[in-house]
Design a protein around this motif. Structure first.
Motif, PDB file in Angstrom:
ATOM      1  N   ASP A 286       1.559 -12.134  -6.012  1.00 43.60           N
ATOM      2  CA  ASP A 286       2.144 -11.365  -4.923  1.00 43.60           C
ATOM      3  C   ASP A 286       1.206 -10.206  -4.614  1.00 43.60           C
ATOM      4  OD1 ASP A 286       3.726  -9.015  -3.815  1.00 43.60           O
ATOM      5  OD2 ASP A 286       5.294 -10.551  -3.779  1.00 43.60           O
ATOM      6  N   PRO A 287       0.806 -10.005  -3.355  1.00 37.93           N
ATOM      7  CA  PRO A 287      -0.152  -8.946  -3.022  1.00 37.93           C
ATOM      8  C   PRO A 287       0.295  -7.557  -3.465  1.00 37.93           C
ATOM      9  CG  PRO A 287       0.062 -10.469  -1.184  1.00 37.93           C
ATOM     10  CD  PRO A 287       1.119 -10.854  -2.172  1.00 37.93           C
ATOM     11  N   GLU A 288       1.582  -7.254  -3.367  1.00 37.99           N
ATOM     12  CA  GLU A 288       2.049  -5.920  -3.751  1.00 37.99           C
ATOM     13  C   GLU A 288       2.056  -5.739  -5.262  1.00 37.99           C
ATOM     14  OE1 GLU A 288       2.252  -3.662  -1.620  1.00 37.99           O
ATOM     15  OE2 GLU A 288       2.218  -4.921   0.184  1.00 37.99           O
ATOM     16  N   VAL A 289       2.337  -6.806  -5.986  1.00 31.19           N
ATOM     17  CA  VAL A 289       2.237  -6.756  -7.450  1.00 31.19           C
ATOM     18  C   VAL A 289       0.779  -6.557  -7.861  1.00 31.19           C
ATOM     19  CG1 VAL A 289       2.496  -8.105  -9.576  1.00 31.19           C
ATOM     20  CG2 VAL A 289       4.313  -8.121  -7.858  1.00 31.19           C
ATOM     21  N   ILE A 290      -0.112  -7.304  -7.226  1.00 32.90           N
ATOM     22  CA  ILE A 290      -1.547  -7.182  -7.516  1.00 32.90           C
ATOM     23  C   ILE A 290      -2.018  -5.755  -7.229  1.00 32.90           C
ATOM     24  CG2 ILE A 290      -3.841  -7.919  -6.740  1.00 32.90           C
ATOM     25  CD1 ILE A 290      -2.584 -10.730  -6.280  1.00 32.90           C
ATOM     26  N   ALA A 291      -1.572  -5.196  -6.112  1.00 35.52           N
ATOM     27  CA  ALA A 291      -1.976  -3.832  -5.755  1.00 35.52           C
ATOM     28  C   ALA A 291      -1.476  -2.825  -6.780  1.00 35.52           C
ATOM     29  CB  ALA A 291      -1.455  -3.487  -4.359  1.00 35.52           C
ATOM     30  N   GLY A 292      -0.254  -3.026  -7.245  1.00 36.47           N
ATOM     31  CA  GLY A 292       0.276  -2.121  -8.275  1.00 36.47           C
ATOM     32  C   GLY A 292      -0.567  -2.147  -9.532  1.00 36.47           C
ATOM     33  N   GLN A 293      -0.963  -3.342  -9.963  1.00 36.09           N
ATOM     34  CA  GLN A 293      -1.813  -3.445 -11.165  1.00 36.09           C
ATOM     35  C   GLN A 293      -3.194  -2.849 -10.894  1.00 36.09           C
ATOM     36  OE1 GLN A 293       0.680  -4.194 -12.500  1.00 36.09           O
ATOM     37  NE2 GLN A 293       1.344  -6.336 -12.562  1.00 36.09           N
ATOM     38  N   GLY A 294      -3.650  -2.916  -9.640  1.00 33.53           N
ATOM     39  CA  GLY A 294      -4.965  -2.395  -9.291  1.00 33.53           C
ATOM     40  C   GLY A 294      -5.097  -0.892  -9.454  1.00 33.53           C
ATOM     41  N   THR A 295      -3.960  -0.184  -9.543  1.00 37.12           N
ATOM     42  CA  THR A 295      -4.036   1.268  -9.747  1.00 37.12           C
ATOM     43  C   THR A 295      -4.689   1.602 -11.088  1.00 37.12           C
ATOM     44  OG1 THR A 295      -1.769   1.305 -10.629  1.00 37.12           O
ATOM     45  CG2 THR A 295      -2.042   1.747  -8.269  1.00 37.12           C
TER      46      THR A 295
ATOM     47  N   VAL B 107      -7.966  -2.539  -1.311  1.00 37.80           N
ATOM     48  CA  VAL B 107      -8.216  -1.129  -1.636  1.00 37.80           C
ATOM     49  C   VAL B 107      -7.171  -0.249  -0.960  1.00 37.80           C
ATOM     50  CG1 VAL B 107      -9.797   0.804  -1.272  1.00 37.80           C
ATOM     51  CG2 VAL B 107     -10.678  -1.381  -2.096  1.00 37.80           C
ATOM     52  N   GLU B 108      -6.877  -0.533   0.301  1.00 41.21           N
ATOM     53  CA  GLU B 108      -5.868   0.245   1.022  1.00 41.21           C
ATOM     54  C   GLU B 108      -4.494   0.103   0.368  1.00 41.21           C
ATOM     55  OE1 GLU B 108      -3.926   0.611   5.532  1.00 41.21           O
ATOM     56  OE2 GLU B 108      -5.718  -0.623   5.180  1.00 41.21           O
ATOM     57  N   LYS B 109      -4.154  -1.136  -0.036  1.00 34.70           N
ATOM     58  CA  LYS B 109      -2.868  -1.358  -0.694  1.00 34.70           C
ATOM     59  C   LYS B 109      -2.791  -0.591  -2.024  1.00 34.70           C
ATOM     60  CE  LYS B 109      -1.547  -5.947   1.051  1.00 34.70           C
ATOM     61  NZ  LYS B 109      -0.187  -5.538   1.479  1.00 34.70           N
ATOM     62  N   ILE B 110      -3.884  -0.609  -2.761  1.00 36.47           N
ATOM     63  CA  ILE B 110      -3.913   0.062  -4.061  1.00 36.47           C
ATOM     64  C   ILE B 110      -3.783   1.576  -3.886  1.00 36.47           C
ATOM     65  CG2 ILE B 110      -5.397   0.599  -6.052  1.00 36.47           C
ATOM     66  CD1 ILE B 110      -6.488  -2.341  -5.734  1.00 36.47           C
ATOM     67  N   LEU B 111      -4.481   2.118  -2.908  1.00 38.62           N
ATOM     68  CA  LEU B 111      -4.421   3.562  -2.670  1.00 38.62           C
ATOM     69  C   LEU B 111      -3.019   3.993  -2.238  1.00 38.62           C
ATOM     70  CD1 LEU B 111      -7.848   4.103  -0.851  1.00 38.62           C
ATOM     71  CD2 LEU B 111      -7.224   4.846  -3.170  1.00 38.62           C
ATOM     72  N   LYS B 112      -2.295   3.109  -1.572  1.00 35.62           N
ATOM     73  CA  LYS B 112      -0.938   3.432  -1.102  1.00 35.62           C
ATOM     74  C   LYS B 112       0.147   3.012  -2.093  1.00 35.62           C
ATOM     75  CE  LYS B 112      -1.951   3.112   3.862  1.00 35.62           C
ATOM     76  NZ  LYS B 112      -1.639   2.360   5.124  1.00 35.62           N
ATOM     77  N   ALA B 113      -0.240   2.349  -3.170  1.00 32.64           N
ATOM     78  CA  ALA B 113       0.753   1.789  -4.103  1.00 32.64           C
ATOM     79  C   ALA B 113       1.647   2.872  -4.688  1.00 32.64           C
ATOM     80  CB  ALA B 113       0.043   1.037  -5.222  1.00 32.64           C
ATOM     81  N   ARG B 114       2.942   2.541  -4.767  1.00 34.50           N
ATOM     82  CA  ARG B 114       3.912   3.466  -5.374  1.00 34.50           C
ATOM     83  C   ARG B 114       4.168   3.001  -6.814  1.00 34.50           C
ATOM     84  NH1 ARG B 114       9.172   4.241  -1.907  1.00 34.50           N
ATOM     85  NH2 ARG B 114       9.580   5.562  -3.727  1.00 34.50           N
ATOM     86  N   VAL B 115       3.563   3.647  -7.740  1.00 35.55           N
ATOM     87  CA  VAL B 115       3.773   3.276  -9.146  1.00 35.55           C
ATOM     88  C   VAL B 115       4.183   4.461 -10.008  1.00 35.55           C
ATOM     89  CG1 VAL B 115       2.104   1.383  -8.997  1.00 35.55           C
ATOM     90  CG2 VAL B 115       1.351   3.610  -9.805  1.00 35.55           C
TER      91      VAL B 115
END
Length: 504
Positions: free
Chosen positions: A148-157, A6-14
């Motif tokens: 990749d966690p950062e890829v997953i976070a980006g999609q989570g947006t 959740v934290e990664k998704i909220l901070k994601a730069r997309v």
């Protein structure tokens, strides 16, 4: 674990490259399914797919040294476009390894974004292994499409947007699955806050790597995968997505290619956009889910993940959509080889719409015909049709679920018939409306023997029929008068070289 994502998704730069896409009601499908179906329009992204979210978020984490060396990725197309656009935006070098089976529309789209392309292997796995070797050899950073966690976070947006756009309770979110990056990101965010919302994965039946892994309790590699839904043709679900999915996914639904074609049609009818097969997975999934879990007045979200489809594929989609919707029955039967038998057979079918009729003379006893009939999508009507044929004394074989018949045999009915004498080949057009084919056959009557017949309803304003009719020399004048009196547009094709080579 979910809190971390959740934290990664909220901070994601997309949003430097991605749009917040609409969440629209599908009015026609909602009415048909008696539930509110909301479609998340990721097909409206700049690269016509959600993939740029994860790609850009991962690449935004690169340090200056990594940016200078550039990136490499493997993709069947959508992730490639995301990486290419992100690289263009960031001003860094991108090498994209794509399977040789990638649709040309995706290859050209990546090339237009300025990325270097290397076509290698016949599957994503072949391309992935090659791209990994390049990363190790050239020092490029490998941008994984899903594991990749950062890829997953980006999609989570996407999940973050869905909840913001529709804060009212949802019954379920249907998510297309290939390697699992999208569903991992969506599921992690949703289940952290709203565990009561069902997360339902939808996979192609011939590429169901997540289902196989969940059933086995560990990741497994499929022996082979189908390529119709090329964007989700992955032999093994990602390690990190699988770890998340084991805890968050409520159900996996698999759909076949015909069901995907029908879902593409559903999306078009409600949005006037054309999804790629993988993009239509969620729509096919919600239809299948509600067929086995009847309910009403619930709200459900389907994610349209992309619209990168080759134009020439639309021919196949249109051909198979009615079958996937269970609105067309294909079967073979025999009719007596005598004048008027076609007309009698059509009367037996009643007012049902005939979508296809293929026949070529074989002998003077019985004719084998291949027929398509439109139904309302209910199995009891399909059963009722065959009961009518039984009562009328027709033997039949149901080909609706016969893949070879649908792909090949329907187009191969016929061949040379050297025993047919005095045959003239005529191509007709007539206004296409219910009962048009029966009226056409009634006009022809019983005087002339039909030795070849091909008809396919394409939904156009005019029906097109190719007919072989036996006419002895002394009746040629009468036949010509008959043709002129029919009132239909017609063309003489007896001297057409295609007829001479393949049918005469």
């Amino acid at each position: 674990m979910l809190t971390e994502y959740v934290e990664k998704i909220l901070k994601a730069r997309v949003y430097d490259v991605a749009n917040e896409t609409p969440l629209d009601v599908m009015p026609r499908l909602s009415k048909r399914l008696h539930n509110t179906i909301l479609i998340k329009r990721e097909d409206l992204q700049p690269v016509f797919s959600f993939k740029l979210r994860g790609a850009y978020n991962r690449m935004s984490q690169l340090n200056d040294e990594e940016r200078a060396r550039g990136v490499v990725c493997a993709s069947a197309g959508n992730h490639a476009q995301g990486v290419a656009l992100a690289a263009q935006k960031m001003g860094i070098s991108a090498l994209i390894v794509m399977p040789k089976t990638t649709p040309p529309i995706k290859v050209e789209a990546v090339r237009a974004l300025g990325a270097e392309i290397n076509l290698h292997g016949n599957s994503y796995d072949d391309a992935g292994a090659y791209a990994t070797d390049i990363a190790q050899k050239d020092g490029r950073t490998y941008i994984h499409p899903y594991d990749d966690p950062e890829v997953i976070a980006g999609q989570g947006t996407i999940a973050m947007e869905i909840i913001r756009q529709h804060p009212e309770p949802l019954h379920a979110i249907f998510v297309p699955v290939g390697g699992g990056g999208l569903i991992a990101g969506v599921a992690a965010y949703i289940k952290a806050f709203w565990p009561e919302i069902k997360i339902i994965a939808v996979e192609p039946a011939d590429a169901a790597s997540l289902k196989a892994a969940l059933d086995a309790g560990e990741r497994v590699k499929l022996d082979q995968v189908g390529l119709f839904a090329d964007g989700t043709s992955v032999r093994q679900v990602g390690e990190e997505p699988f770890r998340i999915c084991r805890e968050t996914v409520d159900e996996v639904i698999t759909v076949d290619s015909d069901e995907l074609c029908a879902a593409i049609m559903d999306i078009f009818e409600d949005t006037r956009s054309i999804a790629e097969p993988s993009g239509a997975l969620a729509v096919a999934g919600v239809k299948k889910y509600l067929a086995t879990n009847p309910m009403q007045d619930q709200k459900m979200v389907v994610i349209d993940s992309g619209a990168n489809i080759n134009f020439d594929r639309l021919r196949h989609v249109a051909e198979r959509a009615e079958i996937g919707e269970r609105r067309e029955v294909l079967f073979a039967t025999k009719i007596d080889e005598e004048p008027g038998s076609f007309q009698k057979f059509c009367k037996t079918l009643g007012d049902r719409g005939i979508t296809e009729f293929n026949y070529r003379y074989a002998d003077d006893q019985q004719a084998q015909v291949f027929v398509g009939v439109r139904i309302n999508g209910k199995d009891k009507e399909r059963k009722g049709l065959f009961e009518i044929l039984d009562r009328a004394g027709y033997d039949w074989v149901d080909f609706t679920d016969n893949e070879m018949a649908k792909l090949h045999v329907r187009y191969m009915v016929g061949g040379h018939a050297p025993q047919v004498e005095n045959e003239r080949l005529i191509r007709f057009e007539f206004p296409e409306r219910p009962g048009a084919l029966l009226r056409f056959l009634t006009r022809i009557g019983k005087r002339w023997n039909i030795s070849l017949f091909h008809y396919r309803n394409h939904g156009a304003a005019y029906g097109r029929v190719l007919v072989g009719i036996q006419v002895e020399d002394q009746y040629q004048h009468d036949f010509q008068t008959f043709l002129d009196s029919l009132g239909y547009s017609y063309w003489e094709e007896t001297d057409n070289p295609a007829y001479q080579l393949f049918l005469k």
